[in-house]
Each structure stands twice: as C-alpha cells, then as structure tokens.
Design a protein around this motif. Sequence first.
Motif, PDB file in Angstrom:
ATOM      1  N   LYS A 120       0.813  -1.212   0.000  1.00 35.92           N
ATOM      2  CA  LYS A 120       0.000   0.000   0.000  1.00 35.92           C
ATOM      3  C   LYS A 120       0.849   1.267   0.000  1.00 35.92           C
ATOM      4  O   LYS A 120       0.319   2.366  -0.133  1.00 35.92           O
ATOM      5  CB  LYS A 120      -0.918   0.010   1.227  1.00 35.92           C
ATOM      6  CG  LYS A 120      -1.948  -1.112   1.246  1.00 35.92           C
ATOM      7  CD  LYS A 120      -2.893  -0.964   2.429  1.00 35.92           C
ATOM      8  CE  LYS A 120      -3.958  -2.057   2.428  1.00 35.92           C
ATOM      9  NZ  LYS A 120      -4.918  -1.907   3.537  1.00 35.92           N
ATOM     10  N   HIS A 152      -6.340   2.254   0.968  1.00 37.16           N
ATOM     11  CA  HIS A 152      -5.852   1.598  -0.240  1.00 37.16           C
ATOM     12  C   HIS A 152      -4.412   1.979  -0.581  1.00 37.16           C
ATOM     13  O   HIS A 152      -3.660   1.153  -1.106  1.00 37.16           O
ATOM     14  CB  HIS A 152      -6.758   1.941  -1.425  1.00 37.16           C
ATOM     15  CG  HIS A 152      -8.187   1.534  -1.205  1.00 37.16           C
ATOM     16  ND1 HIS A 152      -9.098   2.352  -0.571  1.00 37.16           N
ATOM     17  CD2 HIS A 152      -8.840   0.398  -1.512  1.00 37.16           C
ATOM     18  CE1 HIS A 152     -10.266   1.732  -0.511  1.00 37.16           C
ATOM     19  NE2 HIS A 152     -10.140   0.551  -1.075  1.00 37.16           N
ATOM     20  N   ILE A 163     -12.057   4.833  -2.885  1.00 36.31           N
ATOM     21  CA  ILE A 163     -10.612   4.640  -2.803  1.00 36.31           C
ATOM     22  C   ILE A 163     -10.080   5.693  -1.841  1.00 36.31           C
ATOM     23  O   ILE A 163     -10.373   6.884  -2.003  1.00 36.31           O
ATOM     24  CB  ILE A 163      -9.924   4.788  -4.174  1.00 36.31           C
ATOM     25  CG1 ILE A 163     -10.413   3.711  -5.133  1.00 36.31           C
ATOM     26  CG2 ILE A 163      -8.409   4.730  -4.020  1.00 36.31           C
ATOM     27  CD1 ILE A 163      -9.836   3.823  -6.534  1.00 36.31           C
TER      28      ILE A 163
END
Length: 234
Positions: free
Chosen positions: A3, A212, A185
């Motif tokens: 990530k 995310h 997101i």
Amino acid sequence: MNKIYPSALDAMAGVVKDDQMIAVGGFGLCGIPEALIEALRVSDAKRLTVISNNAGVDGFGLGKLLESRQIRKMISSYVGENKEFERQYLSGELELEFTPQGTLAEKLRAGGAGIPAFFTKTGVGTLVAEGKELREFDGETYVMERALVPDVALIKAHVADRAGNLRFRYTARNFNPAAATAGKITIAEVEEIVEVGELAPDDIHLPGIYIHRIVQNRNPEKRIEQRTTTKAEN
C-alpha cells in the motif's frame, strides 16, 4: 499487497480523474493532507466536486485548487477564510452546497456505513432544506439528507503501519476517519510508517481495511490559526 507509494504523485496515479467527487479530511488548518492536495493540483484533474469541512485558505490546502480553477463545486460547512473562494462564489464561477457541520459529518459517516440516507432536524425551515424530502416523526419535522460516497478520499494521519492501520494525533482526527471510510478509494498521507505489529491494537484509530494507498510526508507544514481581536472603543 503493497500500500506504500514513493510519492504523493505516484499514489494519485490512475486514481484521480476529471469530474470526480473527492473528500478531503481536515478541520481549519489541522489534519490537512497537504502533499496529496498538491499532487491533485499537479494532476490537473478538472471539474471536481470537493467535500471538506473548510474550503482552505488562500495559497494553502484547498485554496491551491481554487486558485488553479480545478474545483467546480464545494460541499462544505465553513467557507469564511478564503478570499478566492468568496470571489468565485459571488461571481457565479463556483457552486456551493452549504451543509451544517454535524450533517456533513453524518453524511460521510453514513456513506461509510452503507446507509443511503437519514433524517435530521438540522436545517428544517431554512435554505438547507429546500428541495429535500420532509417527514414528521413524533410531531417534529425532519429533513432527509443523502449520504456521501466520494470516488476518492484524501486524508491525513500521524502514523500508519504497512497494512494501512492508522493512528491520528489529537484533533487532527477530526473529519479524516469519516472521509476515509466513505471513500471508494482512500489515500492516506502520514508522517511516520512502522511495521505491522508496532501499533498496539488499542492505539489503532482506523483499521487498514479502509486504506488503499499510503504516502509518507516527513516534513508537513503545520500552520497554526491565531485569533486576533480589537479593543472596543469606549
């Protein structure tokens, strides 16, 4: 799944587009994801609808996106610290959906919880309620407010581990968690990144399932709001 991205620009790549709805965390000058906002400015994405409690200040935060004319509409609670915002709004160049602060927080919270709408007494009988469904409960009138589910959420936290678990610092928590859970997101800007397990479970304010992408900003600009007063004339 990794990530962590090397820069804010890299974290934005392939995510931000024209005509999106974007939630931005922060309250006043506290908890502003400034590196992500700057990357959004560089991305040149246009006609954005931006959800944020404030509309930034001139030359900082969302004020940069107003100056670059990338924002088409603001969904905000407080807009009194930005001269460029005032100019654009009064000239009809910028659309504003003025939203009471508690209602704005609940619209984001509801979006993150999968609740499409809710009823509140706040705003009944004012411009806020115009065009919205009204319903009576126990003799009181309520207005229906729709939840907000932004395409992208840009938030600021103090510490993240590599799984995206976040810890906020003091009042910088403000609108950031609600924006994070609502976003389809969510990109988090953090000052420090640690290994998984270094954050005690009780110290995690937001679980990594909502995050995310992560980008580190080791040297954020921490502005301080100061109150100025004038002595009343006798």
